[in-house]
Each structure stands twice: as C-alpha cells, then as structure tokens.
Design a protein around this motif. Structure first.
Motif, PDB file in Angstrom:
ATOM      1  N   GLY A 127       0.771  -0.900  -0.232  1.00 25.89           N
ATOM      2  CA  GLY A 127       0.023  -0.042   0.029  1.00 25.89           C
ATOM      3  C   GLY A 127       1.065   0.995   0.045  1.00 25.89           C
ATOM      4  O   GLY A 127       2.140   1.215   0.473  1.00 25.89           O
ATOM      5  N   GLY A 128       0.086   2.178  -0.700  1.00 28.90           N
ATOM      6  CA  GLY A 128       0.947   3.262  -0.056  1.00 28.90           C
ATOM      7  C   GLY A 128       0.672   4.650  -0.142  1.00 28.90           C
ATOM      8  O   GLY A 128      -0.494   4.618   0.274  1.00 28.90           O
ATOM      9  N   VAL A 129       0.565   5.647  -0.959  1.00 32.39           N
ATOM     10  CA  VAL A 129      -0.301   7.305  -0.874  1.00 32.39           C
ATOM     11  C   VAL A 129      -1.086   7.412  -1.628  1.00 32.39           C
ATOM     12  O   VAL A 129      -0.729   6.820  -3.133  1.00 32.39           O
ATOM     13  CB  VAL A 129       0.999   8.151  -1.181  1.00 32.39           C
ATOM     14  CG1 VAL A 129       0.170   9.535  -1.105  1.00 32.39           C
ATOM     15  CG2 VAL A 129       2.214   8.369   0.060  1.00 32.39           C
ATOM     16  N   HIS A 130      -2.447   7.298  -1.699  1.00 32.78           N
ATOM     17  CA  HIS A 130      -2.910   7.055  -2.748  1.00 32.78           C
ATOM     18  C   HIS A 130      -3.003   8.542  -4.062  1.00 32.78           C
ATOM     19  O   HIS A 130      -3.050   9.920  -2.990  1.00 32.78           O
ATOM     20  CB  HIS A 130      -4.714   6.639  -2.109  1.00 32.78           C
ATOM     21  CG  HIS A 130      -4.756   5.389  -2.167  1.00 32.78           C
ATOM     22  ND1 HIS A 130      -5.231   4.793  -2.623  1.00 32.78           N
ATOM     23  CD2 HIS A 130      -4.274   4.362  -1.214  1.00 32.78           C
ATOM     24  CE1 HIS A 130      -5.704   3.244  -2.513  1.00 32.78           C
ATOM     25  NE2 HIS A 130      -5.088   3.768  -1.274  1.00 32.78           N
ATOM     26  N   ARG A 131      -4.018   8.670  -4.909  1.00 30.13           N
ATOM     27  CA  ARG A 131      -3.799   9.570  -5.726  1.00 30.13           C
ATOM     28  C   ARG A 131      -4.861  10.485  -4.825  1.00 30.13           C
ATOM     29  O   ARG A 131      -5.735  10.154  -4.614  1.00 30.13           O
ATOM     30  CB  ARG A 131      -4.480   9.404  -6.911  1.00 30.13           C
ATOM     31  CG  ARG A 131      -3.249   8.314  -7.231  1.00 30.13           C
ATOM     32  CD  ARG A 131      -3.644   8.892  -9.047  1.00 30.13           C
ATOM     33  NE  ARG A 131      -2.647   7.449 -10.381  1.00 30.13           N
ATOM     34  CZ  ARG A 131      -2.834   7.426 -11.019  1.00 30.13           C
ATOM     35  NH1 ARG A 131      -2.817   7.977 -12.215  1.00 30.13           N
ATOM     36  NH2 ARG A 131      -2.403   5.988 -12.121  1.00 30.13           N
ATOM     37  N   GLY A 132      -5.027  11.779  -4.855  1.00 23.41           N
ATOM     38  CA  GLY A 132      -5.751  12.957  -3.895  1.00 23.41           C
ATOM     39  C   GLY A 132      -5.704  12.553  -3.024  1.00 23.41           C
ATOM     40  O   GLY A 132      -6.384  12.807  -2.176  1.00 23.41           O
ATOM     41  N   ALA A 133      -4.336  11.912  -2.295  1.00 21.97           N
ATOM     42  CA  ALA A 133      -4.077  12.211  -0.631  1.00 21.97           C
ATOM     43  C   ALA A 133      -3.811  12.974  -0.268  1.00 21.97           C
ATOM     44  O   ALA A 133      -4.123  13.245   1.186  1.00 21.97           O
ATOM     45  CB  ALA A 133      -3.033  10.843  -0.761  1.00 21.97           C
ATOM     46  N   GLU A 134      -3.805  14.776  -1.077  1.00 23.64           N
ATOM     47  CA  GLU A 134      -3.760  15.375  -0.362  1.00 23.64           C
ATOM     48  C   GLU A 134      -5.958  16.056   0.030  1.00 23.64           C
ATOM     49  O   GLU A 134      -5.070  17.099   0.981  1.00 23.64           O
ATOM     50  CB  GLU A 134      -3.039  16.638  -1.429  1.00 23.64           C
ATOM     51  CG  GLU A 134      -3.658  16.850  -2.080  1.00 23.64           C
ATOM     52  CD  GLU A 134      -3.060  15.479  -4.113  1.00 23.64           C
ATOM     53  OE1 GLU A 134      -3.389  14.542  -3.402  1.00 23.64           O
ATOM     54  OE2 GLU A 134      -3.871  16.481  -4.767  1.00 23.64           O
ATOM     55  N   ASN A 135      -6.232  15.102  -0.329  1.00 22.51           N
ATOM     56  CA  ASN A 135      -7.741  15.661   0.257  1.00 22.51           C
ATOM     57  C   ASN A 135      -8.341  14.749   0.622  1.00 22.51           C
ATOM     58  O   ASN A 135      -8.289  15.239   1.741  1.00 22.51           O
ATOM     59  CB  ASN A 135      -9.129  15.673  -1.130  1.00 22.51           C
ATOM     60  CG  ASN A 135      -8.100  17.076  -2.020  1.00 22.51           C
ATOM     61  OD1 ASN A 135      -8.334  18.250  -1.251  1.00 22.51           O
ATOM     62  ND2 ASN A 135      -7.777  17.234  -3.304  1.00 22.51           N
ATOM     63  N   THR A 136      -8.108  13.275   0.814  1.00 24.61           N
ATOM     64  CA  THR A 136      -8.145  12.055   1.391  1.00 24.61           C
ATOM     65  C   THR A 136      -7.468  12.183   2.658  1.00 24.61           C
ATOM     66  O   THR A 136      -7.709  10.980   3.760  1.00 24.61           O
ATOM     67  CB  THR A 136      -8.816  11.332   0.577  1.00 24.61           C
ATOM     68  OG1 THR A 136      -6.894  11.324  -0.102  1.00 24.61           O
ATOM     69  CG2 THR A 136      -9.159  10.778  -0.377  1.00 24.61           C
ATOM     70  N   PHE A 137      -6.707  12.720   2.534  1.00 22.80           N
ATOM     71  CA  PHE A 137      -4.949  11.540   3.464  1.00 22.80           C
ATOM     72  C   PHE A 137      -5.022  10.586   3.694  1.00 22.80           C
ATOM     73  O   PHE A 137      -4.774   9.960   4.631  1.00 22.80           O
ATOM     74  CB  PHE A 137      -5.463  11.999   5.601  1.00 22.80           C
ATOM     75  CG  PHE A 137      -5.814  13.406   5.536  1.00 22.80           C
ATOM     76  CD1 PHE A 137      -5.685  14.785   4.820  1.00 22.80           C
ATOM     77  CD2 PHE A 137      -5.058  14.023   6.830  1.00 22.80           C
ATOM     78  CE1 PHE A 137      -5.347  15.925   5.368  1.00 22.80           C
ATOM     79  CE2 PHE A 137      -4.735  15.195   7.602  1.00 22.80           C
ATOM     80  CZ  PHE A 137      -4.793  16.304   5.618  1.00 22.80           C
ATOM     81  N   ASP A 138      -5.173   9.592   2.597  1.00 20.47           N
ATOM     82  CA  ASP A 138      -5.173   8.200   2.641  1.00 20.47           C
ATOM     83  C   ASP A 138      -3.827   7.566   1.889  1.00 20.47           C
ATOM     84  O   ASP A 138      -3.520   7.898   0.565  1.00 20.47           O
ATOM     85  CB  ASP A 138      -6.102   7.868   1.626  1.00 20.47           C
ATOM     86  CG  ASP A 138      -6.369   6.176   1.112  1.00 20.47           C
ATOM     87  OD1 ASP A 138      -5.490   5.203   2.247  1.00 20.47           O
ATOM     88  OD2 ASP A 138      -7.449   5.321   1.053  1.00 20.47           O
ATOM     89  N   ILE A 139      -3.001   7.543   3.358  1.00 20.10           N
ATOM     90  CA  ILE A 139      -1.683   6.873   3.371  1.00 20.10           C
ATOM     91  C   ILE A 139      -2.002   6.001   3.601  1.00 20.10           C
ATOM     92  O   ILE A 139      -2.547   5.336   5.099  1.00 20.10           O
ATOM     93  CB  ILE A 139      -0.567   7.934   3.674  1.00 20.10           C
ATOM     94  CG1 ILE A 139      -0.825   9.550   3.080  1.00 20.10           C
ATOM     95  CG2 ILE A 139       0.570   7.469   4.096  1.00 20.10           C
ATOM     96  CD1 ILE A 139       0.064  10.357   3.715  1.00 20.10           C
ATOM     97  N   SER A 140      -1.219   4.634   2.835  1.00 21.01           N
ATOM     98  CA  SER A 140      -1.550   3.400   3.890  1.00 21.01           C
ATOM     99  C   SER A 140      -0.669   2.979   4.866  1.00 21.01           C
ATOM    100  O   SER A 140       0.381   3.603   4.990  1.00 21.01           O
ATOM    101  CB  SER A 140      -1.024   1.957   2.679  1.00 21.01           C
ATOM    102  OG  SER A 140      -0.638   0.721   3.224  1.00 21.01           O
ATOM    103  N   ALA A 141      -1.396   2.472   5.542  1.00 22.08           N
ATOM    104  CA  ALA A 141       0.389   2.630   7.391  1.00 22.08           C
ATOM    105  C   ALA A 141       0.968   1.156   7.153  1.00 22.08           C
ATOM    106  O   ALA A 141       1.807   1.395   7.419  1.00 22.08           O
ATOM    107  CB  ALA A 141      -0.897   1.906   8.052  1.00 22.08           C
TER     108      ALA A 141
END
Ligand code: PSU
Ligand code: MN
Length: 303
Positions: A127-141
C-alpha cells in the motif's frame, strides 16, 4: 503474557532444523484476488519458496491466534471464507481479543513476522500514498510499518493505482531503503520499468541480506523495501493498463469508496476491466518475489 502465536507444523520443523523462513501475507488471498485463483496462487507461492530451499509461513489471525504458517485446510478455509476482516496495525490486537477471523495486510504481516523472528517477507504490491491524498489523507499504514519494523519486504514496486512519486517521498522521509533488484529504475508492478530512478540498487540476494543485517548492527529501526521487476514475459505495457486504472479510480470516487475498501475495490475493478490479464501478471510477479525472498532468507542465515 506472550503473543498468542500458533506455528504450522512445517514452520516448527524449520525452526528446529535452522532452515530459513519466508513470511507471506493473507490480505492478497482474501481481498486481492478472486476465488479460486487466490488459493491456487497461495499454494504455488508456498511451493516456490520450498523449491528455493526455504519454508513458507502464510500469516493470518484465526481463533484468537496469530497463525505463523497455515495448514493446507486452514488456507482453503481462509480463501473461501466470506466477510474476513482486513487487518492492519490498528486492528490486530482487537481481532485477537474478540476472536475475529482476519487476513493480514503488509503492515500487520510485518508485525507478526517480527514477533515470530522472521526477517523476510514476500508479497505482490505494498500500500502507499493514494492519488488525491492531499484531499483524502489516504496513506497506507504499510509505509509507517516499513519505517519501524525490521523486516525486508519483497514487492514488485508500487501499483499505478497509487501516487508513486508521493509514495517514494514518504518512504525517503521515513528512512526506508528502497532497493531495486538488478536495475536502475523502479519497477512499476505490472511493468518492469517506470520513469522514476530507484534510490538504491542491489545485484544479489546476498547484498540485500547484508544490508538488512547492517541496519540491525547500526540499531536502525524499520525494514527494507525490495522492488523486484516482474519477469519480462509476464509484463503488461503501461499504456495498455492506463485507461483501465483511470476508469477504476473514477468509479471509486463516484461511488464514494473510502478507507480500507479503496485498495480491494481498485484491484477488483482492474481485474474485471482487463478481463483477468491483470491477475495473470499479478500471479507471476508474486511467485517471482517469493523466489527472491527465499534467496535473501537463505543468504541471511548463511552469513
Ligand atoms: N497492493 C496490491 N495488492 C494487494 C494489496 C496492495 O497490489 O493485495 C493489499 C496488501 O495487503 C496491502 C494492502 O498491505 O492491500 C494495503 O491496503 P491499504 O491501502 O488499505 O493500506
Ligand atoms: Mn488507505
């Protein structure tokens, strides 16, 4: 109280004989591939590790135990079970305490492998930094885990469903060595190459094992990420996949898919949109990673 580990017969024998063990995750089985290809792949990957002279330990949580190695019937049951939880660092203690059945992600598998004294782990993609993470904060643990748990993880690079440059930036900031195997550029999961230079390059399993051991000598926390390119005959050109990846990402956004569901949703849609071609390549690269992980585990033990 010690951690509730339950070893397979094969892993117990390996420990007794001083044979190297390679950890395998289970989320790829329950959430990363459809049945029955998931169980067929898990069995082939285990066989590849045995053939390379090491012993496989597929990790999952069942019946309030961390299983270090699954017996064949346990692997079958997990692969067919419905509603298996996807467990990351945040979830494993709760699953053990409540008796929930769960598959371990890269992060959770690293934690369990380290508890069992296993230094090397093979998977497909992290897992990694998702596209759009600047909005969703979705970064894998998974990225945080690589920064703190001393396990060498062999993957085929990160998937194009992620924002790979941002993923690489986070790994650099958190002090995780990213080592490409026998090439100067990062592999891109389904393709052997990407536009990104690899931070580090190793040309032998021994070099990767030596670096793992040196980190321990230096007292550095955290693991290593080995980026192993998919075999040439199995790769899918990036151009061919790009429209399918974009469609899957759009659908995820339209349908409001979030949190843990994002990665499994994208993997499933890309499988459907490529009519299974993505899965064939995925199976080939996991097997290739298992063989390299076995070689690293052997090199570590013979140091
Ligand atoms: N990437 C893949 N295949 C996978 C996964 C990631 O190419 O099967 C799984 C792994 O178990 C990984 C997890 O640890 O998804 C990451 O999930 P998340 O992005 O929710 O952290
Ligand atoms: Mn996430």
């Amino acid at each position: 109280m010690t951690a509730p580990l339950k070893y397979s017969a094969e892993v117990i024998a390996a420990h007794a004989a001083g044979k190297p063990v390679v950890a395998l995750e289970s989320t790829i089985i329950t959430h990363g591939m459809p049945y029955p290809q998931n169980v067929a792949t898990a069995e082939m990957v285990e066989a590849d590790i045995r053939q390379a002279g090491a012993v496989p330990a597929t990790i999952a949580i069942m019946g309030s135990h961390i299983h270090i190695g699954l017996e064949p019937n346990e692997l079958q049951a997990l692969a067919q079970a419905k509603n298996v939880a996807k467990l990351s660092r945040a979830d494993i203690a709760f699953a053990l305490a409540t008796g929930q059945t769960g598959a371990t992600t890269v992060a959770a598998t690293m934690i369990c492998a380290h508890l069992a004294d296993i230094a090397v782990f093979a998977t497909g993609g992290i897992g990694g930094v998702h596209r759009g993470a600047e909005n969703t904060f979705d970064i894998s643990a998974d990225l945080e885990e690589l920064a703190q748990t001393p396990v060498t993880v062999v993957a085929a690079g990160a998937k194009a469903i992620l924002d790979i440059p941002k993923t690489m930036e986070v790994l650099e900031t958190r002090g995780v060595p990213v080592i490409a195997y026998r090439q100067d550029v990062l592999p891109a999961f389904w393709s052997r190459t990407s536009d990104l230079p690899a931070p580090l390059r190793a040309d032998s399993a021994q070099a990767i094992a030596d670096s793992h051991a040196m980190r321990a000598h230096l007292g550095l926390p955290g693991g290593q990420l080995v980026a192993n390119p998919i075999p040439a005959q199995d790769e899918i050109p990036a151009d061919q996949l790009r429209p399918h990846i974009l469609q899957a990402l759009n659908e995820a956004e339209e349908q409001g898919i979030s949190a843990k569901a994002v990665t499994p949703f994208l993997l499933k849609r890309i499988f459907e949109l490529t009519k299974g071609a993505s899965l064939t390549a995925n199976i080939a690269l996991v097997r290739n990673n298992a063989r390299l992980a076995a070689a690293i585990a052997l090199a570590l033990i013979s140091r």
